[in-house]
Design an enzyme around this catalytic site. Sequence first.
Site: not given
Ligand code: N7H
Length: 480
Positions: A186, A332
């Site tokens: 992440d 996601h």
């Molecule tokens: Fe997410 N995951 O592991 O599945 N997220 N996220 N997120 N997320 C991202 O690019 C995860 C949540 C965003 O710029 C990565 O840094 C998990 C919420 C945004 O390309 C991974 C949870 C919200 C991005 C995860 C969670 C977001 C992003 C890739 C909850 C907003 C950047 C790593 C438990 C409503 C997208 C990275 C981009 C990336 C995960 C929550 C938003 C692996 C497990 C609630 C904007």
Amino acid sequence: MPLNRMLPDSQVTLPLDEIQGDILIGLKKNAEVFVFFEITDVVRFRQELGATIPLVTFSDRMKAVEEAKQTGAAIPVFLGLNIAFTADGLRKLHPGDNLAGLDPAFVDGAAAARQRLADRMDNWMEGYHAPIDGALLATGVDSATAANHADAIVHGLRHSIRVVRREPGLVRSGNQKGHEHFGFADGISQPGVRGLTQPGPDPDQGLPGQDLIQPGEFVFGHPDERGQVAVPRPWMRNGSYLVFRRLRQDVPAFHAYMAAVAPTTNLITPERLGAHLIGRWASGAPTVLTPVVDNLALAEDPGRNNDFEFGSNAAADIAADPHQEKCPFVSHIRKMYPREDFNDANVKAALNLSDAAFEDIKKEPDRRRIIRAGIPFGRDEDADKGLLFACYQTSITDKFEFLQITWANNPGFMFAKQTCDGQPITPGLDITIGQGSPRTAEIGGMPKVTLPDAPVFVENTGAVYLFSPSRSALVGIAAG
Ligand code: N7H
């Protein structure tokens, strides 16, 4: 991720000594304790806050720490502290201001948002229903240091606050450091900030693929992507809204689903299906760039690991994926940051847009950017574990809530898309964080495959909406 290429101090246009440290750069966080509190004595709180302000970490300090990390210079033992207030807290501290006209999501608070976010209504942990006026965010190199740091700060405020909940977060250990509990790296993709992030060869990007966004999207008092400067109250200048969400992750259910479903698709393995539903492999390598196998070297190269687009009109030399052959629309990262996906004649036609409106909507993903600053909670062996999700922005309604409601929870987003052979795609809701039903998804460029209903993998177990004020605003509060 740290904004790991920053302008020299002489070129920085933002008052970093005014902006709290977590907002634009991210407090250094091996461990972090969120302490939620009620203010029990406003007069004494002002005094005790005054004595605490010198301990608060501002962004100039974070920039120096980031630069030291880059040059390999020794970083002194680092304790970070930020302070933020809820609408209830600010009403106590700014008597006479009922906050009319501010972002309604912030004014009404996180509890009032649960229904529209399609969260469960019955599972908030103890403390989140209590009156919460503010939060301390205390960080340290390990759990004990962060906890001691939080204790010391609370002690300094002991005559004026009542702690209603402590929420400790800790990065995972060993080879899972930097990975959230499903196992994915992440903190890779964050927006670049104009006036802080060093532009690369493309003047509109920092690192390759990292679009530079106007600072007013994240802190008040600076131009936003539409060129407007919002300062809803003088004390809001250089402050930011902070969304905190305690998100429990059902890790066994996530892996069981991938194992059961992968063989029924042409992605075959659970790792590959999981990667395609996130948009990145466990290592962080983007599936647009490496759709079949993980690639550690790519994942670890900041010059390449974010250098891709999704949409059909991406420049010819940039990897893209208009028909979801490598990264499904439901993934996601594609839901949360669709990059060039609006830049598509089908989108223009579906929304019946004028040329001007089409030009404008292409910029939509950049206007929805947030700065993420979360940390995992719970140990691997705990059933109750997940992410203390935190993000900063200048509108909770238009950013966090929009992302969750209009994109993550909406099976129809991204709309107007087709497979390679022209079949319409209904992506499904974000399988990772989406709430609601149906929980199916359509993946694959040709043929497309409909996945069976997925369980809820992430559930909200507590939330607080806050505002993180500037140094001057904190001093103003202390002065009364
Ligand atoms: Fe997410 N995951 O592991 O599945 N997220 N996220 N997120 N997320 C991202 O690019 C995860 C949540 C965003 O710029 C990565 O840094 C998990 C919420 C945004 O390309 C991974 C949870 C919200 C991005 C995860 C969670 C977001 C992003 C890739 C909850 C907003 C950047 C790593 C438990 C409503 C997208 C990275 C981009 C990336 C995960 C929550 C938003 C692996 C497990 C609630 C904007």
